[in-house]
Design a protein around this motif. Structure first.
Motif, PDB file in Angstrom:
ATOM      1  N   SER A  36      -2.069   4.945  -6.625  1.00  0.00           N
ATOM      2  CA  SER A  36      -2.829   3.715  -6.826  1.00  0.00           C
ATOM      3  C   SER A  36      -4.187   3.847  -6.146  1.00  0.00           C
ATOM      4  CB  SER A  36      -2.059   2.508  -6.250  1.00  0.00           C
ATOM      5  OG  SER A  36      -0.819   2.361  -6.907  1.00  0.00           O
ATOM      6  N   LEU A  37      -5.167   3.175  -6.740  1.00  0.00           N
ATOM      7  CA  LEU A  37      -6.528   3.275  -6.231  1.00  0.00           C
ATOM      8  C   LEU A  37      -6.832   2.153  -5.255  1.00  0.00           C
ATOM      9  CD1 LEU A  37      -8.488   4.182  -9.498  1.00  0.00           C
ATOM     10  CD2 LEU A  37      -7.626   5.722  -7.704  1.00  0.00           C
ATOM     11  N   ALA A  38      -7.647   2.505  -4.250  1.00  0.00           N
ATOM     12  CA  ALA A  38      -8.152   1.517  -3.293  1.00  0.00           C
ATOM     13  C   ALA A  38      -9.662   1.712  -3.181  1.00  0.00           C
ATOM     14  CB  ALA A  38      -7.486   1.694  -1.926  1.00  0.00           C
ATOM     15  N   SER A  39     -10.381   0.620  -3.036  1.00  0.00           N
ATOM     16  CA  SER A  39     -11.836   0.697  -2.876  1.00  0.00           C
ATOM     17  C   SER A  39     -12.203   0.432  -1.427  1.00  0.00           C
ATOM     18  CB  SER A  39     -12.520  -0.311  -3.805  1.00  0.00           C
ATOM     19  OG  SER A  39     -12.137  -1.637  -3.469  1.00  0.00           O
ATOM     20  N   ILE A  84     -12.239  19.121   5.083  1.00  0.00           N
ATOM     21  CA  ILE A  84     -11.211  18.133   4.736  1.00  0.00           C
ATOM     22  C   ILE A  84     -11.807  16.742   4.820  1.00  0.00           C
ATOM     23  CG2 ILE A  84      -8.956  17.194   5.350  1.00  0.00           C
ATOM     24  CD1 ILE A  84      -8.289  19.899   6.587  1.00  0.00           C
ATOM     25  N   VAL A  85     -11.666  15.987   3.742  1.00  0.00           N
ATOM     26  CA  VAL A  85     -12.197  14.623   3.701  1.00  0.00           C
ATOM     27  C   VAL A  85     -11.196  13.686   4.360  1.00  0.00           C
ATOM     28  CG1 VAL A  85     -12.994  12.761   2.219  1.00  0.00           C
ATOM     29  CG2 VAL A  85     -13.399  15.152   1.562  1.00  0.00           C
ATOM     30  N   PRO A  86     -11.578  12.956   5.419  1.00  0.00           N
ATOM     31  CA  PRO A  86     -10.625  12.073   6.106  1.00  0.00           C
ATOM     32  C   PRO A  86     -10.212  10.889   5.215  1.00  0.00           C
ATOM     33  CG  PRO A  86     -12.842  11.724   6.946  1.00  0.00           C
ATOM     34  CD  PRO A  86     -12.927  12.907   6.039  1.00  0.00           C
ATOM     35  N   THR A  87      -8.966  10.466   5.330  1.00  0.00           N
ATOM     36  CA  THR A  87      -8.432   9.332   4.570  1.00  0.00           C
ATOM     37  C   THR A  87      -7.900   8.295   5.547  1.00  0.00           C
ATOM     38  OG1 THR A  87      -7.831  10.707   2.691  1.00  0.00           O
ATOM     39  CG2 THR A  87      -6.713   8.592   2.914  1.00  0.00           C
ATOM     40  N   SER A  88      -8.319   7.058   5.373  1.00  0.00           N
ATOM     41  CA  SER A  88      -7.854   5.970   6.226  1.00  0.00           C
ATOM     42  C   SER A  88      -6.906   5.094   5.402  1.00  0.00           C
ATOM     43  CB  SER A  88      -9.042   5.148   6.729  1.00  0.00           C
ATOM     44  OG  SER A  88      -8.591   4.060   7.502  1.00  0.00           O
ATOM     45  N   GLY A  89      -5.642   5.139   5.715  1.00  0.00           N
ATOM     46  CA  GLY A  89      -4.657   4.353   4.978  1.00  0.00           C
ATOM     47  C   GLY A  89      -3.312   4.362   5.705  1.00  0.00           C
ATOM     48  N   GLY A  90      -2.391   3.487   5.277  1.00  0.00           N
ATOM     49  CA  GLY A  90      -1.093   3.405   5.924  1.00  0.00           C
ATOM     50  C   GLY A  90      -0.178   4.554   5.537  1.00  0.00           C
ATOM     51  N   ARG A  91       0.870   4.747   6.335  1.00  0.00           N
ATOM     52  CA  ARG A  91       1.861   5.765   6.028  1.00  0.00           C
ATOM     53  C   ARG A  91       2.908   5.165   5.086  1.00  0.00           C
ATOM     54  NH1 ARG A  91       3.909   7.318  11.743  1.00  0.00           N
ATOM     55  NH2 ARG A  91       3.487   5.086  12.021  1.00  0.00           N
ATOM     56  N   ARG A  92       3.253   5.931   4.040  1.00  0.00           N
ATOM     57  CA  ARG A  92       4.187   5.454   3.037  1.00  0.00           C
ATOM     58  C   ARG A  92       5.279   6.504   2.842  1.00  0.00           C
ATOM     59  NH1 ARG A  92       1.312   1.367   0.518  1.00  0.00           N
ATOM     60  NH2 ARG A  92      -0.952   1.453   0.849  1.00  0.00           N
ATOM     61  N   PRO A  93       6.444   6.020   2.405  1.00  0.00           N
ATOM     62  CA  PRO A  93       7.521   6.996   2.182  1.00  0.00           C
ATOM     63  C   PRO A  93       7.232   7.923   1.010  1.00  0.00           C
ATOM     64  CG  PRO A  93       8.177   4.799   1.450  1.00  0.00           C
ATOM     65  CD  PRO A  93       6.895   4.623   2.198  1.00  0.00           C
ATOM     66  N   ASP A  94       6.443   7.440   0.062  1.00  0.00           N
ATOM     67  CA  ASP A  94       6.119   8.263  -1.105  1.00  0.00           C
ATOM     68  C   ASP A  94       4.603   8.317  -1.293  1.00  0.00           C
ATOM     69  OD1 ASP A  94       8.827   8.705  -1.836  1.00  0.00           O
ATOM     70  OD2 ASP A  94       8.880   6.628  -2.626  1.00  0.00           O
ATOM     71  N   ASN A  95       4.190   9.368  -1.968  1.00  0.00           N
ATOM     72  CA  ASN A  95       2.766   9.503  -2.285  1.00  0.00           C
ATOM     73  C   ASN A  95       2.429   8.567  -3.444  1.00  0.00           C
ATOM     74  OD1 ASN A  95       0.312  11.096  -1.671  1.00  0.00           O
ATOM     75  ND2 ASN A  95       0.420  11.570  -3.865  1.00  0.00           N
ATOM     76  N   ILE A 133     -20.035   3.556  -0.912  1.00  0.00           N
ATOM     77  CA  ILE A 133     -18.971   2.819  -1.605  1.00  0.00           C
ATOM     78  C   ILE A 133     -18.023   3.857  -2.194  1.00  0.00           C
ATOM     79  CG2 ILE A 133     -18.441   1.249  -3.514  1.00  0.00           C
ATOM     80  CD1 ILE A 133     -21.219   0.049  -3.171  1.00  0.00           C
ATOM     81  N   ASN A 134     -16.725   3.691  -1.913  1.00  0.00           N
ATOM     82  CA  ASN A 134     -15.757   4.707  -2.283  1.00  0.00           C
ATOM     83  C   ASN A 134     -14.637   4.131  -3.141  1.00  0.00           C
ATOM     84  OD1 ASN A 134     -17.011   6.693  -0.512  1.00  0.00           O
ATOM     85  ND2 ASN A 134     -16.164   5.468   1.165  1.00  0.00           N
ATOM     86  N   LEU A 135     -14.032   5.017  -3.927  1.00  0.00           N
ATOM     87  CA  LEU A 135     -12.883   4.660  -4.746  1.00  0.00           C
ATOM     88  C   LEU A 135     -11.958   5.864  -4.754  1.00  0.00           C
ATOM     89  CD1 LEU A 135     -11.649   2.512  -6.685  1.00  0.00           C
ATOM     90  CD2 LEU A 135     -12.790   3.747  -8.556  1.00  0.00           C
ATOM     91  N   GLY A 136     -10.704   5.643  -4.313  1.00  0.00           N
ATOM     92  CA  GLY A 136      -9.782   6.763  -4.256  1.00  0.00           C
ATOM     93  C   GLY A 136      -8.421   6.334  -3.747  1.00  0.00           C
ATOM     94  N   THR A 137      -7.543   7.291  -3.521  1.00  0.00           N
ATOM     95  CA  THR A 137      -6.214   7.001  -2.997  1.00  0.00           C
ATOM     96  C   THR A 137      -6.285   6.815  -1.493  1.00  0.00           C
ATOM     97  OG1 THR A 137      -5.749   9.350  -2.773  1.00  0.00           O
ATOM     98  CG2 THR A 137      -5.120   8.312  -4.841  1.00  0.00           C
ATOM     99  N   ALA A 138      -5.204   6.261  -0.907  1.00  0.00           N
ATOM    100  CA  ALA A 138      -5.169   5.981   0.521  1.00  0.00           C
ATOM    101  C   ALA A 138      -3.782   6.294   1.054  1.00  0.00           C
ATOM    102  CB  ALA A 138      -5.562   4.532   0.800  1.00  0.00           C
ATOM    103  N   ASN A 139      -3.437   7.553   1.189  1.00  0.00           N
ATOM    104  CA  ASN A 139      -2.132   7.981   1.699  1.00  0.00           C
ATOM    105  C   ASN A 139      -2.326   8.648   3.067  1.00  0.00           C
ATOM    106  OD1 ASN A 139      -0.326   7.420  -0.656  1.00  0.00           O
ATOM    107  ND2 ASN A 139      -1.818   8.790  -1.653  1.00  0.00           N
ATOM    108  N   GLY A 140      -1.845   8.015   4.103  1.00  0.00           N
ATOM    109  CA  GLY A 140      -1.991   8.537   5.448  1.00  0.00           C
ATOM    110  C   GLY A 140      -0.774   9.321   5.889  1.00  0.00           C
TER     111      GLY A 140
END
Length: 461
Positions: free
Chosen positions: A107-110, A93-104, A75-82
């Motif tokens: 906000s937290l995602a679980s 490097i810890v992989p991150t699964s998240g959408g691409r956004r214009p800005d960093n 179970i994870n809690l962290g940011t999601a910036n792809g």
């Protein structure tokens, strides 16, 4: 005064004999000594432990071939910036699964993921079989190594036991010589006191008595040392070691049955199995580079607090499972560079095979030479044994005649001393010839690994 000294001398001899050969000690035969040593000696215990380790390795190989089944949940809690792009993670490097956004975004995602995977190497073109053959060869080497250690230890025990046999007989000779010298000294002292012989004879007789005592004490010391060694080998207390005095010397005159060096000899058997083991490793090395066929399976569930449009939702929403997947597959894996490595290792192992073969040949030649040597000298040894009674009888008569001449005033003290020394040398020569004859029989037993006829020399009939 002379009677008093005589009693003291024999009292001392009796005490020494009682110390060397305690009456309460249990008589230990040669075969019992060998058996006792084999049952307890530490080197054999170490060999048995090594053999059990080889046997346990068979189960280790079986366990290593069981399928790998792994369960994982996090179970994870962290940011999601792809961000698009490729890289080698290198495990850092810890992989991150998240959408691409214009800005960093901070906000937290679980998220939640559970995973079950299995992989099973089901076929590898004979590597498993080669590993089994190598493990069996290691067990065979361990078993033959234990037999070889027992064989070598048997030789040590027999040689130590024989040392005690010959030392005891020599000790008896020294004791007889001491008694004879003391008898001569008392006779001479009486003659000197009566004015029949000069005082010099008494001094020379005393010197000869001292020499006889020193020889006896030295032999006693050597016997004690050998007793300690046999006690150490058999695991007994030094006071409990009393050897069996049975010795069938008449059997030495017989012609032993023809015999040959057999492949089942412990020394040859060990070398043969070591050669087989080295060949088995070559087969395992060659098959270790062949492809490996594995069956793969995986199933996993995934949850996240991000919605389908990649918007952040409530944190608690990500702790459940919203997607499940499974995957089945068959994989073939081969490392092409391994073929080069295997070729080099196989060449190296071939040299070890040649070494094992050469050592086997050397062992065969040495055993055959030992057997040939024993057979070739046996006839000459029997001639010497046949001559011993004549030599001993002549030396005894010479001593008796010299003593008679001395009593009649014809012979001097030097003649008696010379005859005494000659008789003692001949008695020791008898023991020496018997010792050499027994050593030849032991060489034959060593070369053929047939100790039955040899043990007959020391068995009660």
């Amino acid at each position: 005064m002379n009677k008093y000294m005589n009693r003291c001398l024999f009292l001392i001899l009796f005490c020494f004999q009682a110390q060397l050969f305690p009456a309460a000690a249990q008589v230990l035969s040669m075969e019992s000594a060998v058996e006792a040593t084999i049952n307890h000696y530490p080197t054999l215990a170490a060999q048995r432990s090594a053999l059990e380790a080889f046997r346990a390795n068979v189960q280790v190989l079986r366990d290593n071939r069981l399928p790998n089944v792994r369960l994982h949940d996090q179970i994870n809690l962290g940011t999601a910036n792809g961000l698009s792009g490729s890289y080698f993670s290198m495990g850092l490097i810890v992989p991150t699964s998240g959408g691409r956004r214009p800005d960093n975004s901070m906000s937290l995602a679980s998220g939640n993921i559970a995973l079950a995977t299995t992989d099973w190497e089901v076929y590898n073109f004979g590597r498993f079989h080669a590993e089994n053959k190598l493990a069996e060869a290691d067990i065979a080497v361990g078993e033959s190594g234990l037999e070889r250690e027992q064989f070598a230890l048997r030789q040590v025990v027999i040689n130590t036991y024989l040392d005690l046999v010959w030392l005891r007989q020599n000790l008896k000779i020294e004791q007889q010589n001491l008694a004879r010298v003391d008898t001569v000294r008392r006779i001479i002292n009486n003659l000197v006191q009566n004015g029949i012989r000069p005082g010099l004879d008494s001094s020379l007789a005393s010197v000869e008595l001292s020499r006889a005592k020193l020889s006896y004490y030295q032999m006693q010391e050597e016997y004690r040392r050998a007793s300690v060694q046999l006690a150490t080998l058999t695991g007994r207390e030094i006071d409990d070691v009393q050897i069996d005095t049975t010795f069938n010397a008449a059997l030495l005159m017989g012609e032993p049955a023809p015999s040959n060096v057999l492949a089942s000899h412990p020394l040859l058997n060990y070398r043969n199995r070591l050669l087989t083991r080295q060949n088995a490793e070559i087969d395992m090395i060659r098959k270790s580079a062949l492809p490996r066929i594995s069956v793969l399976a995986s199933v996993w569930g995934r949850g996240t607090s991000l919605d389908i449009d990649n918007n952040f939702g409530p944190i608690g929403q990500g702790f459940g499972y919203s997607r499940t997947n499974f995957l089945l597959g068959v994989a073939a894996t081969v490392n092409l560079t391994d073929f080069k490595r295997v070729k080099t290792r196989a060449v190296q192992q071939q040299w070890r095979v040649r070494e094992a073969g050469s050592l086997l040949t050397v062992e065969q030649v040495q055993l055959q030479n030992t057997l040939t040597m024993a057979d070739s000298v046996m006839a000459t040894i029997r001639l010497a044994l046949d001559e011993l009674p004549v030599t001993l009888r002549s030396a005894t008569l010479a001593y008796q005649q010299r003593m008679s001449l001395y009593n009649n005033g014809i012979e001097n003290i030097l003649g008696i001393t010379e005859s005494l020394q000659l008789l003692t040398r001949v008695e020791k020569q008898v023991i020496d010839v018997q010792r050499r004859a027994v050593a030849v029989r032991l060489q034959k037993a060593y070369a053929t690994s047939d100790f039955g006829p040899f043990f007959d020399l020391f068995r009660r009939q």
